[in-house]
Design a protein around this motif. Sequence first.
Motif, PDB file in Angstrom:
ATOM      1  N   HIS A  43      61.392 103.194  13.772  1.00 34.04           N
ATOM      2  CA  HIS A  43      60.861 103.775  12.667  1.00 34.04           C
ATOM      3  C   HIS A  43      61.078 103.324  11.106  1.00 34.04           C
ATOM      4  O   HIS A  43      60.483 102.996  10.287  1.00 34.04           O
ATOM      5  CB  HIS A  43      60.637 105.202  12.803  1.00 34.04           C
ATOM      6  N   ILE A  44      62.632 103.272  10.997  1.00 27.36           N
ATOM      7  CA  ILE A  44      63.324 103.312   9.769  1.00 27.36           C
ATOM      8  C   ILE A  44      62.747 101.841   9.289  1.00 27.36           C
ATOM      9  O   ILE A  44      62.459 101.388   8.340  1.00 27.36           O
ATOM     10  CB  ILE A  44      64.714 103.483   9.701  1.00 27.36           C
ATOM     11  N   CYS A  45      63.090 100.918  10.321  1.00 25.54           N
ATOM     12  CA  CYS A  45      63.087  99.502  10.044  1.00 25.54           C
ATOM     13  C   CYS A  45      61.359  99.078   9.750  1.00 25.54           C
ATOM     14  O   CYS A  45      61.095  98.526   8.759  1.00 25.54           O
ATOM     15  CB  CYS A  45      63.616  98.606  11.054  1.00 25.54           C
ATOM     16  N   GLN A  46      60.555  99.822  10.507  1.00 22.34           N
ATOM     17  CA  GLN A  46      59.204  99.340  10.258  1.00 22.34           C
ATOM     18  C   GLN A  46      58.639  99.974   8.854  1.00 22.34           C
ATOM     19  O   GLN A  46      58.187  99.371   8.313  1.00 22.34           O
ATOM     20  CB  GLN A  46      58.192 100.061  11.520  1.00 22.34           C
ATOM     21  N   PHE A  47      59.128 101.265   8.724  1.00 22.89           N
ATOM     22  CA  PHE A  47      58.518 102.018   7.331  1.00 22.89           C
ATOM     23  C   PHE A  47      59.191 101.403   6.145  1.00 22.89           C
ATOM     24  O   PHE A  47      58.600 101.174   5.175  1.00 22.89           O
ATOM     25  CB  PHE A  47      59.021 103.569   7.418  1.00 22.89           C
ATOM     26  N   SER A  48      60.557 100.875   6.130  1.00 22.23           N
ATOM     27  CA  SER A  48      61.233 100.529   4.965  1.00 22.23           C
ATOM     28  C   SER A  48      61.081  98.995   4.834  1.00 22.23           C
ATOM     29  O   SER A  48      61.028  98.490   3.586  1.00 22.23           O
ATOM     30  CB  SER A  48      62.717 100.778   5.148  1.00 22.23           C
ATOM     31  N   PHE A  49      61.242  98.159   5.971  1.00 21.61           N
ATOM     32  CA  PHE A  49      61.145  96.795   5.598  1.00 21.61           C
ATOM     33  C   PHE A  49      59.876  95.994   6.454  1.00 21.61           C
ATOM     34  O   PHE A  49      59.869  94.682   6.446  1.00 21.61           O
ATOM     35  CB  PHE A  49      62.504  96.116   6.351  1.00 21.61           C
ATOM     36  N   ALA A  50      59.232  96.921   6.888  1.00 18.01           N
ATOM     37  CA  ALA A  50      58.140  96.265   7.837  1.00 18.01           C
ATOM     38  C   ALA A  50      58.749  95.307   8.730  1.00 18.01           C
ATOM     39  O   ALA A  50      58.280  94.090   9.042  1.00 18.01           O
ATOM     40  CB  ALA A  50      57.021  95.516   6.692  1.00 18.01           C
ATOM     41  N   PHE A  51      59.607  95.672   9.231  1.00 18.52           N
ATOM     42  CA  PHE A  51      60.470  94.708  10.288  1.00 18.52           C
ATOM     43  C   PHE A  51      60.572  95.807  11.609  1.00 18.52           C
ATOM     44  O   PHE A  51      60.855  96.797  11.555  1.00 18.52           O
ATOM     45  CB  PHE A  51      61.766  94.284   9.893  1.00 18.52           C
TER      46      PHE A  51
END
Length: 333
Positions: A55-63
């Motif tokens: 979730h953090i990666c998707q939310f912060s980096f779209a990754f």
Amino acid sequence: MASLELGSLSIRSYAFEMVISEIQQRLLPLLSSVAGKADGVLDLQDVFRRFSFDHICQFSFAFDPGCLQLSLPISDFAVAFDLASKLSAERAITASPLIWKIKRIFNIGTEKKLKEAIKLVNVLAEQVIDHRRNMGFSTQKDLLSRFMGTVNDDRHPDVESAIRDESDRIMGPTQELASFEQMREMHYLQAAMYESMRLYPPVQFDSKFTQEDDVLPDSTFVRKGTRVTYHPYAMGRMERVWGPDCLEFKPERWLQNGVFTPENPFKYPVFQAGPRVCLGKELALAEMKSVALSLIRRFDIQVATPGQTQRFAPGLTATLRGGLPVLIRDRRA
Ligand code: HEM
């Protein structure tokens, strides 16, 4: 800037939709795949760690690192990130800062490992940024997210059924996931979440350094440059603060006539208090409630090692030593 970003309804809805999708696409299928199996013990702490990392990666980096896929792949990024957090936190508990500073100068022991872990995080983060630049994405603010789920154990069957009853009343028995608005009506769920973080605050202690000489409310003089630590874990267990039943898990202490009633944040500094209070509080609560509710409604979850005392492991955020092995049964089966 962060306050504006995190307070905006569109950012919150965007994050909430991502959480709902991760629950539907990955979390529920993963738990279903082990539910009812005799050897179906799952480490729920590891599952939540993977969930929040995705979730953090998707939310912060779209990754999307895909840590929560059914095969539970190991992400070098997640492992290096966790190790770097753990070793940074351990600096704070060494007898003297001189110890880790000397290790850093000579690049030995834990400081050598920390340097290597940070290097790997930097390399992988740069790859993500390059990838995004090449794809022409717009930049977003880096946001930190922490998540800790609450699971009702055998000692609190009444809490679990109260959460199910409340959600059935608001959503009906068949709707799978609650909307943002429906969750706002769930006062008991909110109370259970606050009570869980009173006894198990994700940030156990936090330190500040005084910029000027000062005097605390109890008349203690504090010299400029002194490190002052507040300890939500200890405060949550103090009889003087919470009364004689302070060690009991009692969501009811947060309810007045069935309505959730917050406490003074200086009494409950889980999200800190004052001008530098946590900016992601509302988002974090909505996300945690959503995950906990989706699991409680769909599954019966039992701690696999009942009676064993659970102990915290030191780190930037609290974890349970040895994880949280659980047995899962699908209530629809
Ligand atoms: C249960 C989850 C969380 C807990 C217990 C928590 C707790 C805290 C605490 C104790 C601080 C103060 C740190 C310090 O000043 O030393 C803090 C600050 C902060 N938190 Fe959280 N947090 C949580 C989740 C989140 C999430 C999900 C976000 C963002 C999406 C977030 C964003 C922030 C920001 C931006 C600050 C800095 C505020 C400032 O210094 O002005 N937090 N949080």
